[in-house]
Scaffold this motif. Structure first.
Motif, PDB file in Angstrom:
ATOM      1  N   UNK A 212       0.812  -1.211   0.000  1.00  0.00           N
ATOM      2  CA  UNK A 212       0.000   0.000   0.000  1.00  0.00           C
ATOM      3  C   UNK A 212       0.845   1.261   0.000  1.00  0.00           C
ATOM      4  N   UNK A 213       2.051   1.185   0.559  1.00  0.00           N
ATOM      5  CA  UNK A 213       2.912   2.359   0.616  1.00  0.00           C
ATOM      6  C   UNK A 213       3.323   2.845  -0.769  1.00  0.00           C
ATOM      7  N   UNK A 214       3.208   2.021  -1.762  1.00  0.00           N
ATOM      8  CA  UNK A 214       3.560   2.440  -3.110  1.00  0.00           C
ATOM      9  C   UNK A 214       2.388   2.921  -3.929  1.00  0.00           C
ATOM     10  N   UNK A 215       1.207   3.034  -3.324  1.00  0.00           N
ATOM     11  CA  UNK A 215      -0.002   3.367  -4.077  1.00  0.00           C
ATOM     12  C   UNK A 215      -0.504   4.779  -3.779  1.00  0.00           C
ATOM     13  N   UNK A 216      -1.260   5.299  -4.739  1.00  0.00           N
ATOM     14  CA  UNK A 216      -1.969   6.558  -4.561  1.00  0.00           C
ATOM     15  C   UNK A 216      -3.435   6.340  -4.909  1.00  0.00           C
ATOM     16  N   UNK A 217      -4.294   7.223  -4.410  1.00  0.00           N
ATOM     17  CA  UNK A 217      -5.727   7.099  -4.653  1.00  0.00           C
ATOM     18  C   UNK A 217      -6.309   8.450  -5.044  1.00  0.00           C
ATOM     19  N   UNK A 218      -7.389   8.407  -5.807  1.00  0.00           N
ATOM     20  CA  UNK A 218      -8.116   9.616  -6.190  1.00  0.00           C
ATOM     21  C   UNK A 218      -9.220   9.863  -5.176  1.00  0.00           C
ATOM     22  N   UNK A 219      -9.284  11.101  -4.672  1.00  0.00           N
ATOM     23  CA  UNK A 219     -10.343  11.526  -3.763  1.00  0.00           C
ATOM     24  C   UNK A 219     -11.233  12.534  -4.493  1.00  0.00           C
TER      25      UNK A 219
END
Length: 361
Positions: A212-219
């Motif tokens: 998860x530390x390598x991921x980004x998410x759209x808010x």
């Protein structure tokens, strides 16, 4: 003046003060205004967190309170005998640090009114919401009151676990602290849940943490946009979509925390829709099922909750509509842009190491 402020200085002195508590009990939230004026986009700013100036021992709070106790082992602290309206600058700094460490801090029987709460919040930042109504001349204030039939129907159609969120994460620089005062409480019901983002991270397996530390998410603010359109409310500033790390590091504590929630997180970046949906479903279930890193708070009249959105999630319970009215008001200053720092630490491990080092002294 705080960044991105659209109000005049000395709000508390320039206008006749409304008694929002009295008005809410008599006429609901009809005191709110919904100006049809377009607000400019928010501009980037450098945020300096007052928590950096906090005393690690928080003596300004502990030496002056009648009683301080933790609500759960990992989340929540209640302070009795201190009024926010009379806090010194050092006490505000220590409060910011305590909220960063404990997630949420509660103060009962508070005398601060809406106008002074706005001024109080400006020490920590500023935010004017795109659609929410507010009392005249207090655009930074958000009224918390739901009783019209359409809104009641809206919340009843949703599962409570869909309500978990951190405030305004769709902004490029989302909320730091939120200050919420509840001045009207039903006889029963209307509790609020909080969950620790630090513990949500720490309870994951190490391989999952690294993934998860390598991921980004759209808010996204689509939830608020759709609700405004349903209610015919003018959108004063366009809602945006913003990319944030799935795991962020708190700038004051240096601790890692989970930073996705069903309220505003849309998708994981760089994976398929099916993969994103499954990752988010797992994480949402992890938050809602994490009863050992949650607390459920029963409000009393004139209680204030101060929570750090960078390390908590919260969920209001709408189970009181037939019981009585629930009214309050809040300010939600924005802070820095979320970042992941590979040098960030696990809260659990960091506290254990500090405890061990202290024992060896």
């Amino acid at each position: 003046m705080a960044p991105n402020t659209t109000t005049v200085d000395d709000t508390t002195q320039q206008f006749e003060r409304l008694d929002l508590k009295k008005l809410a009990r008599e006429v609901g939230c009809s005191y709110q205004v919904f100006p049809k004026e377009t607000l400019p986009p928010l501009q980037p700013f450098e945020h300096t967190d007052p928590g950096h100036l906090g005393d690690p021992e928080k003596k300004s709070l502990y030496d002056n309170a009648e009683k301080i106790f933790d609500v759960t082992p990992c989340l929540g602290t209640e302070i009795q005998g201190i009024q926010l309206s009379q806090m010194t600058e050092q006490q505000k700094n220590d409060l910011a640090l305590l909220a960063a460490e404990r997630g949420v801090v509660f103060f009962r029987n508070q005398d601060i009114d809406a106008y002074d709460l706005v001024e109080f919040g400006r020490k920590f930042g500023n935010h004017v919401h795109q659609t929410f109504g507010y009392p005249p001349n207090l655009p930074e204030l958000v009224s918390v009151f739901y009783n019209d039939p359409d809104t009641t129907k809206f919340f009843r159609a949703k599962s409570a676990d869909e309500g978990w969120h951190s405030d305004i994460t769709f902004e490029e620089q989302p909320a730091g602290l939120t200050f919420l005062k509840m001045d009207t409480i039903p006889e029963v019901g209307g509790d609020t849940l909080w969950a620790s983002a630090y513990e949500a991270y720490d309870r994951l397996s190490e391989p999952m943490q690294k993934f998860l530390e390598g991921l980004e998410a759209i808010h996204t603010g689509l939830y608020h946009a759709n609700k405004a359109k349903m209610e015919g409310v003018f959108i004063r500033r366009e809602f945006i979509e913003t990319k944030h790390p799935v795991i962020r590091v708190h700038p004051v504590t240096g601790w890692k925390g989970l930073y996705v929630q069903p309220g505003f997180t849309k998708e994981i970046v760089g994976v398929t829709k099916a993969e994103s949906d499954n990752i988010l479903k797992f994480l949402y279930n992890h938050i809602s099922g994490g009863h050992d890193f949650q607390l459920r708070f029963k409000w009393t009249e004139d209680t204030i909750a101060v929570w750090d959105n960078r390390c908590t999630f919260h969920c209001a319970l709408f189970d009181y509509f037939e019981v009585g009215r629930r009214h309050g008001f809040r300010v939600t200053p924005t802070a820095e842009r979320p970042r992941f720092d590979p040098n960030g630490k696990s809260r659990t491990k960091d506290l254990a190491e500090k405890k061990k080092a202290k024992q060896l002294q």
